[in-house]
Design a protein around this motif. Structure first.
Motif, PDB file in Angstrom:
ATOM      1  N   THR A  45       0.838  -1.204   0.000  1.00 29.63           N
ATOM      2  CA  THR A  45       0.000   0.000   0.000  1.00 29.63           C
ATOM      3  C   THR A  45       0.870   1.250   0.000  1.00 29.63           C
ATOM      4  OG1 THR A  45      -1.725  -1.197   1.162  1.00 29.63           O
ATOM      5  CG2 THR A  45      -1.832   1.204   1.268  1.00 29.63           C
ATOM      6  N   THR A  77     -11.618  -0.475   5.223  1.00 34.67           N
ATOM      7  CA  THR A  77     -11.423  -0.452   3.776  1.00 34.67           C
ATOM      8  C   THR A  77     -11.822   0.905   3.217  1.00 34.67           C
ATOM      9  OG1 THR A  77     -13.645  -1.387   3.513  1.00 34.67           O
ATOM     10  CG2 THR A  77     -11.815  -2.931   3.432  1.00 34.67           C
ATOM     11  N   THR A  80      -7.643   3.154  -2.025  1.00 37.62           N
ATOM     12  CA  THR A  80      -6.198   2.987  -1.807  1.00 37.62           C
ATOM     13  C   THR A  80      -5.468   3.030  -3.142  1.00 37.62           C
ATOM     14  OG1 THR A  80      -6.432   0.584  -1.946  1.00 37.62           O
ATOM     15  CG2 THR A  80      -6.423   1.537   0.267  1.00 37.62           C
ATOM     16  N   GLY A 100      -7.476   0.718  -5.351  1.00 36.87           N
ATOM     17  CA  GLY A 100      -8.480  -0.018  -4.581  1.00 36.87           C
ATOM     18  C   GLY A 100      -9.732   0.818  -4.511  1.00 36.87           C
ATOM     19  N   GLY A 105     -10.594  -1.106  -1.034  1.00 34.68           N
ATOM     20  CA  GLY A 105      -9.148  -1.197  -0.818  1.00 34.68           C
ATOM     21  C   GLY A 105      -8.873  -1.457   0.661  1.00 34.68           C
ATOM     22  N   TYR A 122     -10.075  -4.110  -7.247  1.00 34.44           N
ATOM     23  CA  TYR A 122      -8.779  -3.510  -7.605  1.00 34.44           C
ATOM     24  C   TYR A 122      -8.620  -3.373  -9.109  1.00 34.44           C
ATOM     25  CZ  TYR A 122      -7.206  -4.060  -2.758  1.00 34.44           C
ATOM     26  OH  TYR A 122      -7.068  -3.947  -1.403  1.00 34.44           O
TER      27      TYR A 122
END
Lengths: 350, 350
Positions: A45, A77, A80, A100, A105, A122
Motif C-alpha cells: 500500500t 477499507t 487505496t 483499490g 481497498g 482492484y
C-alpha cells in the motif's frame, strides 16, 4: 517475515470515533517469500484515503445504508493506491500500480488479494506512473471525491453560465474541485470554510468570494457574499448551514447533496426549519452517492479531468498524514473538519 | 342596479385566518344596464375555488413568493367559472362559459372585465356545456388541482409499474386524483386522511390501502401499510408527516412536493430531522408549482384527463359550500383539513 501493520475497526463509536478504542492500528506480519495460490497477488500500500462517509460505515450492521457497515475486528477499507510486489495473476504484474475502489481497498501495509476479490475491488492504473501527478491524486481528485464533484455539479446541478454556485466545506476533498469546475463553467462561485487559512486558499484557486463560516451569522454572510442569491448549492455539511441556504436560495435552485458531515457524529440530527422553501422556491434537492454512477461514469470522468490536472488548470490541495498508524487520527481530523485539503495517509513510497 | 357581493381580503392574518376579520363578504351593486366600454364584458360567477395556496397570499406584500400577495381591501382572486351575461368584446360572447385562471378569477358575484385583464386571466371553456360534467369540475379536477396531480406524478414522480406510491391528504383536491392516476399506472397506492369517512372514500376510488393519520403513530402506520417502503411520496402536508416519510422511504425515492398545508398557519415551522436520508437514500425531493408549467401543459392535460372523467374511469369528490358569502368559511375549512373532497363555493346556477 515482514512487518505488516493493519488498521482494524474495533467498536461502534458513540459520537466522534476514538483512536485506540473504535479503531486500532495493530502489528502483524506477512511472509513475502511464501508461494502464492494461483490468481493471488500481493500489494504494497502506498496511499490510503480517509473520507467522511466512512463514519456512516461505523454503525450497527443491522441498519441498512448505502455503504456496508464495517465488520468489527476486520481491517477497514476505502480508496487505496498500491503497487504489486509479488504476483501469481497475469492481470496484476509486479510493478503495476493498482487502485483499490471506494470501500474495497484494504487498509494494511501489505494485502494479499485473491483473483475473485480483485475483480471488483482492484483496478490497474499504470497511467499514474506516466503523467507526473502525485500518486495520492489517485485516491482523491481522480477517485471518489473528484467524481462526486464533477458528476454532482454537471449532472444534478445543470449549471447555466452566470448563475451563483455556493460551496460549503469548500477547502475539502470535494469542495475545492466543485468551485474550480464551477469557475470553468462561467459561474459566480462563493465558498465557505472553517478557518481563515482555508478561506485564503480557496480564493487563490479562483473562488470569487469566500468566508469563514465560524465568524458571524451564516445567513447574513450568505446574503452578503451571494448578493444575487444562490442558484446551485453543493451540499456536504447539513444542519444550520443547509437551513441558511434554503432561506437564501433563489427560485428554481438546485441542492446537490452528497453528504452532511456536520450531522455524522450527533446522536440526534439538528432540526431543519426552512423545508417549505423547497415548494415555494421550487427547489430540486437531490441526494446522490457517486458509487451508484461510478461504473459508467469513471471513464468519461478520468478522460476529461486528468488533463486539467496535468496542465495545471485545476489545483488540488492534499493534507498528508505520514505512516499507516496515523490512519485513525487522520479520519477523526476529517470528521472534525480539521483537515486542510483532501486528507490522505502516505503509507510508503513507490 | 343588481346586488353584487364581493369577497374582500381585509387584513394579514396571524395563524388561521378569521372570517369577518381577515376576509369579509361585503354588499355592493352593479349596473347591468350601463353601456360597456369597448372590449369589456360582464361575468356572472358560477363557481369559486378555495385552495390551500391562498393562505400564502395572505402575507406582507414585501415578502416575495410564487403567488402575489393579496391586496388589502381588494377582492380575493382564484380559480373561477363564470358565464358571460353582457359583452362588448367579440372574444367573450353572451352565454360563453369562462374559466378564471389560478390567482386571477375575481371573487365577486358579477365581474366587469376589460379586454386587457381578460387576456391573461379569463379563457372561454364552452366544452363545459357539452360533456355533462359538473361545472365545478372546471375549477378542480380540470384546473389547478388536477393538473398539479397529473403533472407532479408523471413528470416528477416518473413512476414505474409496481412501485409504492404514498399520498397524504388523499381525500383532498389533489390527493384523490394522484391515487387514481397512480392506480392507472400500475402502482401500489397507499393514502392517508384525517377522518375514517375519508379513509373509506379513498378505498372506494381504488386506493389499495388507507389509514387515518390522526390515529396512532404515523411512521408505524406507514411501515404497516407500505410493507415494501415508499418509492414515491406525493407531498402536500409537510411537518411530522414528511419526517415520517423520509424515515420510511426507499432508496431512490421521489418526493413530489406541491405544498405543506400543515405548516401554513404556524408562526414557526415544525422541525424536520430526517433530512440526512435524502443523501443516504439518494432521494429526489423536488418542489413545484403548477403555475410554472400550466401554459404549455394545459392542452395535453385537458385532452388526456377530460375523457377519464366523462367515462367515469376517474372519480372526483367535491365539497360544495352554497353562496358566495360562504367563501371565507370554506377556505378556512380547507386550511383546517375539514373539507371532504375538493372544496368549491357554488355561487349561482348557469
Amino acid at each position: 517475515m515482514v512487518s505488516n501493520k493493519r488498521v482494524l475497526y474495533t467498536k461502534i463509536p458513540t459520537g466522534f470515533p476514538v483512536d485506540g478504542e473504535d479503531m486500532k492500528v495493530v502489528d502483524s506480519t506477512i511472509d513475502l517469500e511464501a508461494e502464492l495460490p494461483k490468481g493471488n497477488f500481493i500489494l504494497k500500500t502506498l496511499e490510503i484515503s480517509v473520507d467522511p462517509y466512512m463514519r456512516g460505515r461505523m454503525r450497527d450492521p443491522s441498519i441498512e445504508s448505502y455503504a456496508p457497515a464495517f465488520e468489527v475486528n476486520k481491517p477497514m477499507t476505502g480508496d487505496t493506491m498500491s503497487v504489486v510486489v509479488k504476483s501469481n495473476n497475469p492481470d496484476y504484474k509486479v510493478g503495476d500500480l493498482v487502485y483499490g475502489r471506494t470501500g474495497q481497498g484494504i487498509f494494511e501495509e501489505y494485502v494479499q488479494v485473491s483473483a475473485e476479490y480483485a475483480k471488483h475491488a482492484y483496478v490497474v492504473r499504470n497511467d499514474a506512473k506516466e503523467n507526473g501527478l502525485p500518486i495520492s491524486h489517485y485516491v482523491g481528485v481522480l477517485a471518489m471525491p473528484g467524481m462526486t464533484a464533477y458528476y454532482g455539479l454537471n449532472e444534478i446541478g445543470k449549471p447555466k453560465k452566470g448563475e451563483t454556485l455556493y460551496v460549503s466545506a469548500a477547502a475539502g476533498a470535494v469542495g475545492q474541485l466543485v468551485g474550480q469546475f464551477g469557475k470553468a463553467m462561467g459561474l459566480h462561485v462563493v465558498g465557505s470554510a472553517g478557518s481563515d487559512d482555508k478561506v485564503d486558499y480557496i480564493k487563490t484557486i479562483g473562488f470569487d468570494e469566500a468566508f469563514n463560516y465560524k465568524k458571524g451569522d451564516i445567513e447574513e454572510n450568505l446574503r452578503k457574499y451571494c448578493p444575487n442569491g444562490i442558484d446551485i448549492y453543493f451540499e456536504s455539511v447539513g444542519g444550520k448551514m443547509l437551513d441558511a441556504v434554503l432561506a437564501v436560495a433563489n427560485n428554481f435552485a438546485r441542492v446537490i447533496a452528497c453528504g452532511m458531515i456536520s450531522q455524522y457524529n450527533l446522536t440526534k440530527p439538528e432540526p431543519i426549519y426552512n423545508i417549505m422553501n423547497i415548494v415555494s422556491k421550487r427547489i430540486k434537492f437531490d441526494g446522490f452517492i457517486i458509487m451508484d454512477h461510478a461504473s459508467h461514469y469513471e471513464e468519461k470522468f478520468l478522460k476529461e479531468v486528468t488533463p486539467l490536472l496535468v496542465s495545471g488548470k485545476v489545483n488540488y490541495k492534499t493534507d498528508i498524514a505520514e505512516g499507516i498508524e496515523k490512519t485513525p487520527e487522520a479520519l477523526i481530523k476529517v470528521l472534525r473538519g480539521e483537515n486542510f485539503g483532501k486528507q490522505v495517509v502516505h503509507v510508503a513510497d513507490l
